[in-house]
Each structure stands twice: as structure tokens, then as C-alpha cells.
Design an enzyme around this catalytic site. Structure first.
Site, PDB file in Angstrom:
ATOM      1  CD  GLU A 112      71.460  54.680  65.686  1.00  0.00           C
ATOM      2  OE1 GLU A 112      71.930  55.530  65.019  1.00  0.00           O
ATOM      3  OE2 GLU A 112      70.816  54.582  66.859  1.00  0.00           O
ATOM      4  CB  SER A 133      72.820  49.673  53.790  1.00  0.00           C
ATOM      5  OG  SER A 133      72.418  48.296  53.814  1.00  0.00           O
TER       6      SER A 133
HETATM    7  P1  NAD Z   1      75.337  46.852  55.219  1.00  0.00           P
HETATM    8  O1  NAD Z   1      74.014  47.155  55.482  1.00  0.00           O
HETATM    9  O2  NAD Z   1      75.746  46.292  53.916  1.00  0.00           O
HETATM   10  O3  NAD Z   1      75.739  46.089  56.341  1.00  0.00           O
HETATM   11  C1  NAD Z   1      75.455  45.953  57.869  1.00  0.00           C
HETATM   12  C2  NAD Z   1      75.467  44.652  58.465  1.00  0.00           C
HETATM   13  O4  NAD Z   1      74.292  43.798  57.816  1.00  0.00           O
HETATM   14  C3  NAD Z   1      76.681  43.797  58.080  1.00  0.00           C
HETATM   15  O5  NAD Z   1      76.843  43.037  59.339  1.00  0.00           O
HETATM   16  C4  NAD Z   1      76.254  42.924  57.175  1.00  0.00           C
HETATM   17  O6  NAD Z   1      77.018  41.539  57.310  1.00  0.00           O
HETATM   18  C5  NAD Z   1      74.923  42.530  57.412  1.00  0.00           C
HETATM   19  N1  NAD Z   1      74.218  42.418  56.155  1.00  0.00           N
HETATM   20  C6  NAD Z   1      74.424  42.728  54.824  1.00  0.00           C
HETATM   21  N2  NAD Z   1      73.708  42.253  53.984  1.00  0.00           N
HETATM   22  C7  NAD Z   1      72.799  41.520  54.534  1.00  0.00           C
HETATM   23  C8  NAD Z   1      71.600  40.900  54.053  1.00  0.00           C
HETATM   24  N3  NAD Z   1      71.254  40.799  53.116  1.00  0.00           N
HETATM   25  N4  NAD Z   1      70.940  40.265  55.212  1.00  0.00           N
HETATM   26  C9  NAD Z   1      71.017  40.168  56.352  1.00  0.00           C
HETATM   27  N5  NAD Z   1      72.298  40.824  56.687  1.00  0.00           N
HETATM   28  C10 NAD Z   1      73.004  41.587  56.251  1.00  0.00           C
HETATM   29  O7  NAD Z   1      76.199  48.215  55.702  1.00  0.00           O
HETATM   30  P2  NAD Z   1      77.639  48.681  55.704  1.00  0.00           P
HETATM   31  O8  NAD Z   1      77.946  48.658  54.103  1.00  0.00           O
HETATM   32  O9  NAD Z   1      78.246  47.424  56.705  1.00  0.00           O
HETATM   33  O10 NAD Z   1      77.677  50.080  56.327  1.00  0.00           O
HETATM   34  C11 NAD Z   1      77.534  51.276  55.513  1.00  0.00           C
HETATM   35  C12 NAD Z   1      76.017  51.848  55.747  1.00  0.00           C
HETATM   36  O11 NAD Z   1      75.683  51.884  57.251  1.00  0.00           O
HETATM   37  C13 NAD Z   1      76.072  53.071  55.368  1.00  0.00           C
HETATM   38  O12 NAD Z   1      74.888  53.486  54.707  1.00  0.00           O
HETATM   39  C14 NAD Z   1      76.290  53.963  56.464  1.00  0.00           C
HETATM   40  O13 NAD Z   1      75.491  55.312  56.308  1.00  0.00           O
HETATM   41  C15 NAD Z   1      75.351  53.266  57.518  1.00  0.00           C
HETATM   42  N6  NAD Z   1      76.012  53.313  58.675  1.00  0.00           N
HETATM   43  C16 NAD Z   1      75.242  53.915  59.643  1.00  0.00           C
HETATM   44  C17 NAD Z   1      75.588  54.395  60.920  1.00  0.00           C
HETATM   45  C18 NAD Z   1      74.716  54.907  61.998  1.00  0.00           C
HETATM   46  O14 NAD Z   1      75.309  54.971  63.157  1.00  0.00           O
HETATM   47  N7  NAD Z   1      73.713  55.424  61.883  1.00  0.00           N
HETATM   48  C19 NAD Z   1      76.972  54.139  61.290  1.00  0.00           C
HETATM   49  C20 NAD Z   1      77.883  53.524  60.488  1.00  0.00           C
HETATM   50  C21 NAD Z   1      77.353  53.420  59.114  1.00  0.00           C
END
Ligand code: NAD
Length: 462
Positions: free
Chosen positions: A209, A188
Site C-alpha cells: 500500500e 513509501s
Molecule cells: P516509509 O516507507 O518511510 O516507512 C514505512 C515503514 O517502513 C515504517 O514502519 C518504517 O519503519 C519502515 N522502514 C522505513 N525505512 C525502511 C528501510 N530502509 N528498510 C525497512 N523498513 C523501513 O513511509 P512513511 O514515511 O511511514 O509513510 C509515508 C508514505 O506512505 C507516503 O508515500 C504515503 O503515501 C504512503 N502511505 C500509503 C498508504 C496507503 O494506504 N496506500 C497509507 C499511508 C501512507
């Protein structure tokens, strides 16, 4: 093994040049491919247990792209790793100039949950192909998937080269305290900012990404049945939990009703109620990942209840949301405020394209954009006016399957890119070298300086 020990071991492994040998890299990627291939059943089972993803969808969207990425890297590692000659300018003559590709060092890959194998392993493959060591921190949400991956990789590769560290916020926060030579993050925008700030402490380069709301334009001159079919497939794959899924539709008002009908027709083979007996092989509709996301999507549908044109069925226990189409949506609706990341497709009908373009341009730059039309002028107008990461004309999502197209976002949807050669470059530093022979040395550039030398210099460097 403790996090600090793995990181130190990887820095040391890299320092002693083990990964510089391209034959070593090739052997490791072949081993990785074999490992995945030998354990496909385990991988299918884990992801099915986590969120009901079928073998068909897992092969299509997770394993096949991984095999493809490995094959592309294997075919090109030798070529990509070669020094590249560039022209030498007159001022430096006689000399040769070239770029020396060098791996960045120790890489941290942080994955998202929605395509857990794909999003963790594909960046890792590019990093390994480029000669780096890699630590992967997959998302903790699909916990069985992440454990299956960790078990396979950690039992087969030495921790100083390729290692998976499982965990969530706590473990990622700990990892981010250390120095890496590159961090590749998928997730995210909010967490992307946290990663970027942590990386700044060590001046570590980052690829982000991220996500966003990807618009999809449908013009009156498109092939409507095919447009609807392609949009429906891309949107409801993985139950809409795809970063590049069409987030919302902008359809020309004159064909709005026909479009809604075509979409409904294209959805005929999608379940409207939870599938009671899901076949792990063909079960075609994925669950929502967890209750938190289910409730988030549930409340988006509740808020727009009077605008549900089709679908809208939910089942809390099985985290099921049927493909849902919302009509008569405006940019002010709740559903248009955040990335949906689920099986809800809002449809906005428009008359004035310029107005719509201006609205989109005032919002964060999307990861993707899709245009369905045969009119090249309209297509070019959108391509020229709207900034977005990448996309398709007359298709959705499929641009990321072409390894020759760099994949990544722009602005709030991220920066940097990967896939194929772009992935190799993301994990490579190109050292610029001017290589001179000991033939002669122009006295012009050396003191004592004089007026005539300055005139000659100006003429020479003009
Ligand atoms: P997220 O940001 O919640 O988590 C991603 C990663 O970050 C995970 O491994 C998680 O453990 C870690 N994380 C979460 N909170 C954290 C924090 N406070 N501090 C450090 N690390 C932390 O995202 P998600 O829910 O796994 O994925 C959904 C998002 O990802 C959506 O916005 C989607 O569009 C995006 N996404 C983008 C792509 C791309 O290729 N551009 C691909 C897939 C998903």
C-alpha cells in the site's frame, strides 16, 4: 522476547490449528475491540503528544474505522470462512467443486506513521479474521503512539498470536530476514521495493500500500462551493499527511479564479498561525510529524514563493504549516515532482483535457483520483483513460470509508487491496477442490489410446 522467538512461536501456534476455529477468531476480535474501547483516553493522549492530533480527528480517522472494520469482520467471519460451491463442468461430471478458504499462516504487518493506529490495526484485523497470526511493526516516527499500542496489545494478547515489535529500519530489516506467509506493507514506494525484494527470498506474497500524486479534476459545471469544501477537508485533514489526499488540482481555466476564491472561503475556519492553546479534544489542525518533513515542506514552499496564493505561514518550533494554496503551477514545477504529503495544494489551470490526461498517463499511476463534475461523459472519459487505485466522483478520500470498496493502489502506488471482504481475501488462500464420488470411471481417459478414442475425446471436450 527476541524477534526470532516470536516468529517461531507464531508459526507453531498456527501449525497446531488454533486459529482455524472461527469462534476463537471472533473472541479475539471482540477482545481487541474492548481493549481499544477501554483505553481510548491513552490512545488519544499518545497521538496528541506525537503530532497534535485531536481527539476528534483521531476518533474520526483512526478509531472509528477500526471499530467499523472489527464489526464488519465479526458480522461476516462465519460466512466468509465457509466453503464456496462453484459449478462443475461436464468433463468432470458427476462431482462437486468448491473452494476451501484457509488462512495463509503467519503475517507481518508493517505500518506507516501518518495514521498509526489505523494503518497498523486495520490490516491486522483482516488477517486475524481470516485466521492468521500477526506481528505488527508500526512506524517508529510517532514513538509514543507506537509504544502505547505495543503496551496494550502485548500485555493483552499472547505473543504467539498477536504481537507488536517496535522499531525502525534496523528492526524491520531484521524481521524481513525471516519467513512469513504474508507481508502487508504500508509506506513509501522506495521502502516498498526493499520489502518486496526481501519477501522474494522466501517467495512470500506481499501487499504493498504505497503513495503517489493523486490528481483532482475540477470542471466548470461542478457545484463550486461544495467542491471547494470537500477538497479542503480531504486535503487538510491530518495537515495533508494522508496517502489519498488530493495532491494537486487540475481546474478548468474558465473557473480558476472562482475556484481559488471558493477554496479560500472554505478555509475560513483553519488556523493561519500556530494555535497557542491547543485543546486536545478539538484542536483541529495537526502538526507536521517531525523536523525532517517540516523542512522538506518548507523548502517546497520557498521554491514556489512567488506562486503562493494563500497561506504559506510556517513556524519551525511547533512544526506548523498553514493551509497553503499555490497557483499558476505547471507539471514542471518542483512541487509536481514528488508526492507532497503535507498541507500544500498546487493548482494547475488547463484548457485541453486530452493534453492533461496524456501527461498524467506518462507518470506513475496514482493511488487515487477525484473528479468534480456533473457531466457523465467527462467522468467516464477520465475513469476509462486514467489508471489509478481508487477514488471518488464529486468527493475526495471518502471511498476508503466504504468497507464494500476494496482499497489499494496500482503500478507504483502498490498492489493488492484490503478493507472488508477484500481484506479477508488478502490473507486467505482459496484451495480449489474437485470432489468425486466412486460411481464410475470413463475408460476414455485411460490407455490404451486409439484413433477412435481421440475422435471421441475431441468431440467430448469441444
Ligand atoms: P516509509 O516507507 O518511510 O516507512 C514505512 C515503514 O517502513 C515504517 O514502519 C518504517 O519503519 C519502515 N522502514 C522505513 N525505512 C525502511 C528501510 N530502509 N528498510 C525497512 N523498513 C523501513 O513511509 P512513511 O514515511 O511511514 O509513510 C509515508 C508514505 O506512505 C507516503 O508515500 C504515503 O503515501 C504512503 N502511505 C500509503 C498508504 C496507503 O494506504 N496506500 C497509507 C499511508 C501512507
Amino acid at each position: 522476547m527476541k524477534i526470532a522467538d516470536v516468529i517461531n512461536a507464531q508459526h507453531e501456534f498456527f501449525r497446531f490449528n488454533h486459529t482455524k476455529d472461527t469462534d476463537f477468531r471472533i473472541r479475539q476480535l471482540e477482545k481487541l475491540k474492548q481493549l481499544i474501547s477501554d483505553n481510548e483516553t491513552t490512545l488519544y493522549q499518545a497521538i496528541f503528544n506525537d503530532f497534535g492530533k485531536s481527539e476528534f480527528e483521531t476518533y474520526l480517522a483512526e478509531l472509528s474505522p477500526i471499530y467499523h472494520e472489527i464489526d464488519l469482520a465479526l458480522k461476516n467471519i462465519q460466512k466468509w470462512s465457509k466453503r464456496q460451491r462453484v459449478r462443475t463442468d461436464l468433463a468432470n461430471f458427476p462431482a462437486k467443486s468448491y473452494l476451501v478458504p484457509e488462512p495463509l499462516g503467519s503475517v507481518l504487518v508493517i505500518g506507516a506513521w501518518n495514521y498509526p493506529y489505523h494503518l497498523s490495526l486495520i490490516p491486522a484485523i483482516s488477517a486475524l479474521a481470516a485466521g492468521n497470526t500477526v506481528i505488527i511493526k508500526p512506524s517508529e516516527l510517532p514513538s509514543r503512539t507506537s509504544s502505547a499500542m505495543a503496551k496494550l496489545i502485548n500485555e493483552s494478547f499472547s505473543a504467539d498470536y498477536l504481537h507488536i515489535i517496535e522499531g525502525g529500519v534496523e528492526e524491520t530489516t531484521e524481521l524481513l530476514k525471516y519467513r512469513f506467509d504474508k507481508i502487508f506493507f504500508t509506506g513509501s514506494t522506495a521502502v516498498g521495493k526493499i520489502v518486496y525484494q526481501a519477501a522474494a527470498e522466501h517467495l512470500t506474497p506481499v501487499t504493498l500500500e504505497l503513495g503517489g500524486k493523486s490528481p483532482t479534476f475540477v470542471f466548470a459545471d461542478c457545484d463550486l462551493p461544495m467542491t471547494a469544501k470537500r477538497i479542503v477537508w480531504a486535503k487538510f485533514l491530518n495537515a495533508g499527511q494522508t496517502c489519498v489526499a488530493p495532491d494537486y488540482i487540475l481546474v478548468e481555466k474558465s473557473i480558476k479564479d472562482a475556484f481559488l476564491q471558493a477554496v479560500q472561503h472554505a478555509l475560513q475556519h483553519y488556523p493561519q498561525t500556530p494555535e497557542t492553546e491547543i485543546d486536545p479534544l478539538t484542536g483541529r489542525y495537526v502538526q507536521i510529524i517531525n523536523q525532517h518533513h517540516f523542512q522538506r515542506l518548507n523548502s517546497l514552499i520557498e521554491t514556489a514563493q512567488d506562486k503562493v496564493h494563500f497561506g504559506g505561514n510556517r513556524d519551525t518550533d511547533s512544526r506548523f504549516i498553514s493551509p497553503t494554496i499555490l497557483q499558476d503551477i505547471t507539471f514542471n514545477d518542483e512541487i509536481m515532482q514528488e508526492e507532497i504529503f503535507g498541507p500544500i495544494l498546487p493548482v494547475i489551470a488547463f484548457n485541453d483535457l486530452d493534453e492533461v490526461i496524456q501527461t498524467i498517463k506518462q507518470k506513475p499511476r496514482p493511488l487515487s483520483c477525484y473528479i468534480y463534475s456533473k457531466n457523465q461523459k467527462l467522468i467516464d472519459k477520465i475513469l476509462n483513460e486514467i489508471s489509478f487505485g481508487g477514488g471518488c466522483v464529486n468527493d475526495s478520500l471518502m471511498h476508503l470509508t466504504n468497507g464494500n470498496l476494496p482499497f489499494g493502489g496500482v503500478g507504483m502506488s502498490g498492489f493488492g487491496c484490503y478493507h472488508g471482504k477484500a481484506g479477508f481475501d488478502t490473507f486467505t488462500h482459496y484451495k480449489s477442490i474437485l470432489h468425486k464420488p466412486f460411481l464410475s470411471e470413463p475408460s476414455l481417459k485411460h490407455p490404451p489410446y486409439s484413433k477412435w478414442k481421440l475422435n471421441l475425446l475431441k468431440w467430448f471436450l469441444k
